[in-house]
Design an enzyme around this catalytic site. Structure first.
Site, PDB file in Angstrom:
ATOM      1  N   ASP A  47       0.815  -1.224   0.000  1.00 26.20           N
ATOM      2  CA  ASP A  47       0.000   0.000   0.000  1.00 26.20           C
ATOM      3  C   ASP A  47       0.846   1.271   0.000  1.00 26.20           C
ATOM      4  OD1 ASP A  47      -2.072  -1.757   0.170  1.00 26.20           O
ATOM      5  OD2 ASP A  47      -2.830  -1.078   2.106  1.00 26.20           O
ATOM      6  N   MET A  97      -5.903  -2.629  -4.227  1.00 23.78           N
ATOM      7  CA  MET A  97      -5.729  -2.511  -2.784  1.00 23.78           C
ATOM      8  C   MET A  97      -5.372  -1.075  -2.411  1.00 23.78           C
ATOM      9  SD  MET A  97      -4.082  -6.072  -1.425  1.00 23.78           S
ATOM     10  CE  MET A  97      -5.132  -7.537  -1.272  1.00 23.78           C
TER      11      MET A  97
HETATM   12  O1  F6P Z   1      -2.054  -4.094   4.199  1.00 25.47           O
HETATM   13  C1  F6P Z   1      -1.897  -4.457   2.889  1.00 25.47           C
HETATM   14  C2  F6P Z   1      -3.141  -5.035   2.332  1.00 25.47           C
HETATM   15  O2  F6P Z   1      -2.748  -5.439   1.067  1.00 25.47           O
HETATM   16  C3  F6P Z   1      -4.361  -4.099   2.301  1.00 25.47           C
HETATM   17  O3  F6P Z   1      -4.418  -3.254   1.195  1.00 25.47           O
HETATM   18  C4  F6P Z   1      -5.512  -5.076   2.315  1.00 25.47           C
HETATM   19  O4  F6P Z   1      -6.667  -4.495   2.862  1.00 25.47           O
HETATM   20  C5  F6P Z   1      -4.997  -6.164   3.185  1.00 25.47           C
HETATM   21  O5  F6P Z   1      -3.595  -6.186   3.017  1.00 25.47           O
HETATM   22  C6  F6P Z   1      -5.614  -7.523   2.888  1.00 25.47           C
HETATM   23  O6  F6P Z   1      -4.916  -8.498   3.582  1.00 25.47           O
HETATM   24  P1  F6P Z   1      -5.378 -10.006   3.868  1.00 25.47           P
HETATM   25  O7  F6P Z   1      -6.592 -10.294   3.069  1.00 25.47           O
HETATM   26  O8  F6P Z   1      -4.213 -10.816   3.447  1.00 25.47           O
HETATM   27  O9  F6P Z   1      -5.585 -10.076   5.335  1.00 25.47           O
END
Ligand code: F6P
Length: 369
Positions: free
Chosen positions: A147, A189
């Site tokens: 991000d 994301m």
């Molecule tokens: O923090 C990074 C990120 O890619 C965010 O943009 C997203 O909301 C989150 O991770 C999703 O992570 P996971 O589904 O792996 O818990």
């Protein structure tokens, strides 16, 4: 997640030759292209130049809390820099929840003879590292997130790769959108910050870029979409998962909370599609890129950045820079205080968004309020 590239597991190995600093590395939180480059950089530099030897904790803080480790050798990290994911595994385990905590971590490190920890992670991981460091644990951080929203560093590794993936996906959406004269929405994301949407949106010449930092009304979005169609293009919209349209109070979330109590985001593109279609009369489709942005091999840029951060982390341990993290400032790798780095998220500044917004909307219909 197996660690296939290293020697046999050394789960209870507490041996530490005299004069050596034994360092434990962990990767925690969402994975990110470039994690293996950091691991390789730290291990190669630390062993060759700082009399350090290395172990890796499996699956982030879980491995720290439970003392689950593998040896990391120079030979073992050969060739891993170009691999996606993390060879150590990761998790969203919170070290302060469920029986963990400072005492548990300190006990594990003492039992395993580990002098220092390098924590590679995002906001949650580094906040935990800061808390542990305040309690005397010898720990340094390496910032990680696709991000790109961590403070104290200009860029985080993984971000450039994610932008490449998102841009390629949008180029593909553009050709199918053109063929069908449809409006295509790409959801990327970006929980609190719209860096991926901004960069991929500029690169793919998006007709609307929607980010968490800039509230936008449905009416405005539809004007941009209609204007793009009037100008002869099939409209392409990029929206960050954390975008909140004017008519909503919070980011779209219908999948509950993660172990750090954060809402699982996703679905705003699907939510916007029928609204845009209804207002503009243009058939609209949404695609959520999701974890595709985090998977696969890191770009060359991310491998280089991550390797530099890894070697700098080994240096920081040698300098006993506890409670600090390595960071990119300009073209230099420096180290900064974790507390200062975590004080504020790095969001997209208004002027950068406005620069991009001047490119869509058409004359007199710019995104700038
Ligand atoms: O923090 C990074 C990120 O890619 C965010 O943009 C997203 O909301 C989150 O991770 C999703 O992570 P996971 O589904 O792996 O818990």
């Amino acid at each position: 997640m197996a660690f296939s590239a290293v020697s046999a597991p050394a789960r209870q190995n507490t041996s530490r030759p005299r004069g050596l600093t034994r360092v434990g590395l962990l990767t925690s939180g969402g994975d990110c292209p470039g994690l293996n480059s950091v691991i390789r950089g730290a291990v190669l530099k630390g062993i060759a130049y700082h009399q350090q030897n290395y172990v890796g904790f499996r699956d982030g803080w879980r491995g720290v809390v439970e003392g689950d480790i593998v040896d990391l050798t120079r030979a073992g990290v050969n060739g891993i820099a170009r691999q996606g994911g993390t060879v150590l595994g990761t998790s969203r385990t919170n070290p302060f929840a469920g029986g963990g905590g400072v005492e548990q971590v300190a006990d594990t490190l003492a039992r395993l003879g580990i002098d220092a920890v390098i924590a590679i992670g995002g906001e949650g991981t580094l906040a935990a590292a800061l808390k542990l460091s305040a309690h005397g644990i010898h720990i340094v951080g390496v910032p990680k997130t696709i991000d790109n929203d961590l403070g104290g560093t200009d860029y985080t590794f993984g971000f450039a790769t994610a932008v490449e993936i998102a841009t390629e996906a949008m180029d593909r959406l553009r050709t199918t959108g053109d063929s069908h004269s449809r409006c295509m929405i790409a959801e990327v994301m970006g929980r609190h910050a719209g860096w991926i949407a901004l960069h991929a949106g500029i690169a793919a010449s998006a007709d609307a870029i929607l980010i968490p930092e800039r509230r936008t009304s449905l009416e405005t979005i539809c004007r941009w979409v209609s204007e793009a169609q009037t100008q002869g293009t099939a409209p392409l919209v990029v929206v960050a998962e954390g975008f909140v349209p004017d008519h909503a109070d919070d980011p779209h979330s219908e999948r509950g909370l993660d172990s750090f109590g954060r809402q699982r985001l996703g679905g705003i593109g699907e939510q916007l599609a029928p609204m845009i279609e209804e207002v503009t009369g243009i058939e609209t489709r949404a695609t959520t890129l999701g974890h595709i942005q985090r998977g696969g091999v890191p770009s060359a840029y991310d491998r280089v950045l991550a390797t530099r951060l890894g070697t700098a982390a080994a240096d920081l341990v040698a300098r006993r820079g506890w409670g600090r993290m390595v960071a990119l400032q300009g073209v230099e790798v420096v180290d900064v205080d974790l507390r200062a780095a975590l004080a504020e998220l790095k969001t997209v500044p208004g002027h950068l968004y406005d620069e991009a917004a001047m490119l869509f909307g058409g004359p007199g219909i710019t995104a700038i309020a």
